[in-house]
Design an enzyme around this catalytic site. Structure first.
Site, PDB file in Angstrom:
ATOM      1  N   ASP A 205       0.895  -1.182   0.100  1.00 48.52           N
ATOM      2  CA  ASP A 205       0.079   0.026   0.029  1.00 48.52           C
ATOM      3  C   ASP A 205       0.876   1.264   0.162  1.00 48.52           C
ATOM      4  O   ASP A 205       1.582   1.547   0.938  1.00 48.52           O
ATOM      5  CB  ASP A 205      -0.785  -0.016   1.438  1.00 48.52           C
ATOM      6  CG  ASP A 205      -2.077   1.249   1.019  1.00 48.52           C
ATOM      7  OD1 ASP A 205      -1.545   2.177   0.604  1.00 48.52           O
ATOM      8  OD2 ASP A 205      -2.867   0.944   1.615  1.00 48.52           O
ATOM      9  N   HIS A 206       0.894   1.634  -1.206  1.00 44.52           N
ATOM     10  CA  HIS A 206       2.071   2.955  -1.070  1.00 44.52           C
ATOM     11  C   HIS A 206       1.852   3.942  -0.381  1.00 44.52           C
ATOM     12  O   HIS A 206       2.854   4.785  -0.029  1.00 44.52           O
ATOM     13  CB  HIS A 206       2.046   3.517  -2.705  1.00 44.52           C
ATOM     14  CG  HIS A 206       1.294   4.199  -3.258  1.00 44.52           C
ATOM     15  ND1 HIS A 206      -0.194   3.520  -3.812  1.00 44.52           N
ATOM     16  CD2 HIS A 206       0.875   5.697  -3.278  1.00 44.52           C
ATOM     17  CE1 HIS A 206      -1.050   4.488  -4.083  1.00 44.52           C
ATOM     18  NE2 HIS A 206      -0.263   5.664  -3.854  1.00 44.52           N
ATOM     19  N   HIS A 268      -6.117   2.461   1.960  1.00 44.26           N
ATOM     20  CA  HIS A 268      -5.129   3.631   2.172  1.00 44.26           C
ATOM     21  C   HIS A 268      -5.705   4.015   3.489  1.00 44.26           C
ATOM     22  O   HIS A 268      -4.975   4.176   4.417  1.00 44.26           O
ATOM     23  CB  HIS A 268      -5.174   4.612   1.197  1.00 44.26           C
ATOM     24  CG  HIS A 268      -4.800   4.162  -0.152  1.00 44.26           C
ATOM     25  ND1 HIS A 268      -4.011   3.086  -0.375  1.00 44.26           N
ATOM     26  CD2 HIS A 268      -5.371   4.578  -1.472  1.00 44.26           C
ATOM     27  CE1 HIS A 268      -3.774   3.139  -1.655  1.00 44.26           C
ATOM     28  NE2 HIS A 268      -4.714   3.808  -2.215  1.00 44.26           N
TER      29      HIS A 268
END
Length: 513
Positions: A205-206, A268
């Site tokens: 999950d960047h 996110h």
């Protein structure tokens, strides 16, 4: 050992005088020996993010002589053609062409079909050739930048066709989405665990690689003033906002099946909430950090239908003041009867002594007034009686994540009037241009952490499972159309119902757009 030379700025203050010194110092960087195979190696993500990220690690000295990159995809390319693709992808980051060419020499390519077991022999041959050429004994990372439906298939064949190393480590990096529901996520988890242990799985999950998300831990645990006050006794509410100014654009095919709930909240937002709600870990290693997050995730209340309607608001954007702002239902490829949510706001509750009675508000949406990703911690107002009619206001700690990183702290102070009244003042810090240049990109961090075996900034299965169970309960109500679908004006910060959700608790959104 690689030596990096840095210039440090030292400021000394004495008797109201300030003295600045520039000091050059060396930092020793240890080489990481590893072989990374990129599935989807000719794709847009690989070209825009992955290869530049690996190049940054090379320039910083983490990768030196003993590393190799093998790209693979359906596309038929020679090694030279693939190397040109890499050369083009890192062009904007190249200051020294000779350095870039040495880096590119570590790349090779094999075309193969990930659904064909026999073709894995071709890939195995390429991996073993690269490992021999660059003297890499084990230590293999497999990065899956492909459609999620292939994740389980690739993992199965990596094991059955003997592509895993017998020595060192084997690690699998997985792009989101990890399933489309709890059931599909569990099926995927089972498929992956047939080949890899859970601590070998690095779910990307960047957002967790963003500088200011990682700063949450430093703010919480590095400052006794916040560490001691991070609980129900001092915090009134917690707010997480992920707002976008763009509409659905050309993503209607995907977005109309996901909406803001699945596209932004399940992954996110929940991962950011994990850092905010977690207990203090025993130590700052990935095992203890995940255990602390899981203590919070496991205490998250899962809502029934009535509670979904009480604690969550869904909405869809309508027209705006600009002619460019079409209503969602008039966007290209959006079904005329779609009830998809382009905006979600909700209240999360954690059944923990630390957070008893403290709401965690989340919201995300498209076509909002401003692009902003931020966390606002609202502290309870002071109760000291100054003998005036004016009451102290709530203090707010804001962590600004995107588009401009920074920290703001709104506190109470005396006004300058003759009478003793209070006012709020803002203390702020913004990431400098120099800091921005030195800040690793999220994908660079993710790849580096995986090479080091550090899972601190990756979602583990328990966290993913709880997030899906929580979101599935909301999705079930929306799928059955048993909740109102509000509309909001494009260019606003969402529907009026979102403001009323907080007002019912005597709260209000900090960020107004």
């Amino acid at each position: 050992m690689f030596v990096k030379t840095h210039t440090f700025n030292l400021i000394l203050r004495y008797n109201n005088s300030e003295f600045n010194f520039n000091i050059k110092g060396n930092i020793m960087v240890s080489e990481i020996k590893t072989l990374v195979t990129f599935f989807g190696g000719t794709g847009d993500l690989a070209k825009r993010k992955l290869y530049p990220s690996v190049f940054n690690l090379y320039k910083k000295g983490y990768l030196q002589e003993h590393f190799a990159i093998v790209g693979t995809a359906r596309q038929e390319l020679t090694d030279d053609e693939f190397k040109q693709l890499v050369r083009d992808s890192i062009a904007d980051f190249t200051e020294d062409q000779e350095q870039a060419e040495t880096f590119i020499s570590h790349f090779s390519y094999r075309a193969h079909d990930v659904t064909d077991a026999a073709s894995y022999g071709i890939l195995k041959e390429a991996i073993e050739e690269a490992a021999t050429k660059f003297d890499i004994d084990g230590n293999r990372i497999f990065y899956m930048s492909v459609a999620p439906r292939f994740f389980g298939t690739i993992a199965k064949y990596l094991k059955s066709e003997n592509l895993l190393a017998d020595t060192g480590y084997n690690r699998l990096m997985i792009e989101k989405p990890f399933g489309t529901s709890y059931t599909t996520a569990e099926e995927l988890q089972n498929d992956l665990e047939n080949a890899f242990k859970d601590d070998q799985l690095f779910r990307i999950d960047h957002y967790l690689g963003k500088e200011m998300v990682q700063n949450i831990a430093a703010l919480r645990f590095g400052n006794p003033i916040f560490d001691a006050a991070w609980n129900k006794d001092y915090i009134k509410n917690v707010q997480v906002t992920l707002s976008e100014v763009l509409g659905v654009e050309e993503r209607a095919g995907y977005y109309d099946t996901a909406g803001a709930l699945l596209d932004m909240i399940q992954n996110h937002t929940m991962q950011i909430v994990g850092w905010l709600a977690m207990e203090k870990p025993e130590s700052f290693n990935d095992k203890d950090i995940r255990a602390a997050k899981n203590a919070a995730f496991n205490a998250l209340k899962i809502y029934d239908e009535a509670e979904v309607n009480k604690y969550f608001v869904r909405a869809q954007y309508g027209a705006g003041d600009s002619a460019d702002f079409k209503p969602y239902l008039e966007e290209l490829d959006v079904p005329a009867d779609s009830k998809n949510n382009t905006f979600i706001a909700g209240e999360l509750q954690f059944d923990l002594p630390r957070w008893e009675g403290v709401p965690f508000y989340v919201r995300s949406g498209k076509r909002l007034a401003a692009k902003q990703t931020r966390v606002d911690i609202v502290f309870k107002a002071g109760t000291f009686d100054f003998g005036t009619t004016q009451e102290a206001q709530e203090s707010v700690l804001s962590i600004l994540i995107d588009p401009k990183g920074g920290i703001e702290f709104k506190i109470n102070s005396k006004s300058v009037e003759d009478a003793f009244n209070t006012r709020t003042i803002d203390l702020g810090w913004t990431i400098s241009d120099e800091d921005k240049q030195n800040t690793p990109e999220p994908y660079e961090r993710m790849i580096h952490d995986t090479m080091n075996g550090d899972g601190s900034n990756f979602a583990d299965w328990n966290g993913v499972a709880i997030a899906w169970k929580f979101v599935d309960a909301i999705s079930a109500v929306y799928t059955a159309d048993k909740a109102p679908l509000e509309t909001y004006k494009s260019g606003s910060m969402g529907p009026e119902a979102s403001d009323k959700l907080l007002a019912g608790n005597g709260d209000a959104w900090v960020f107004k757009g």
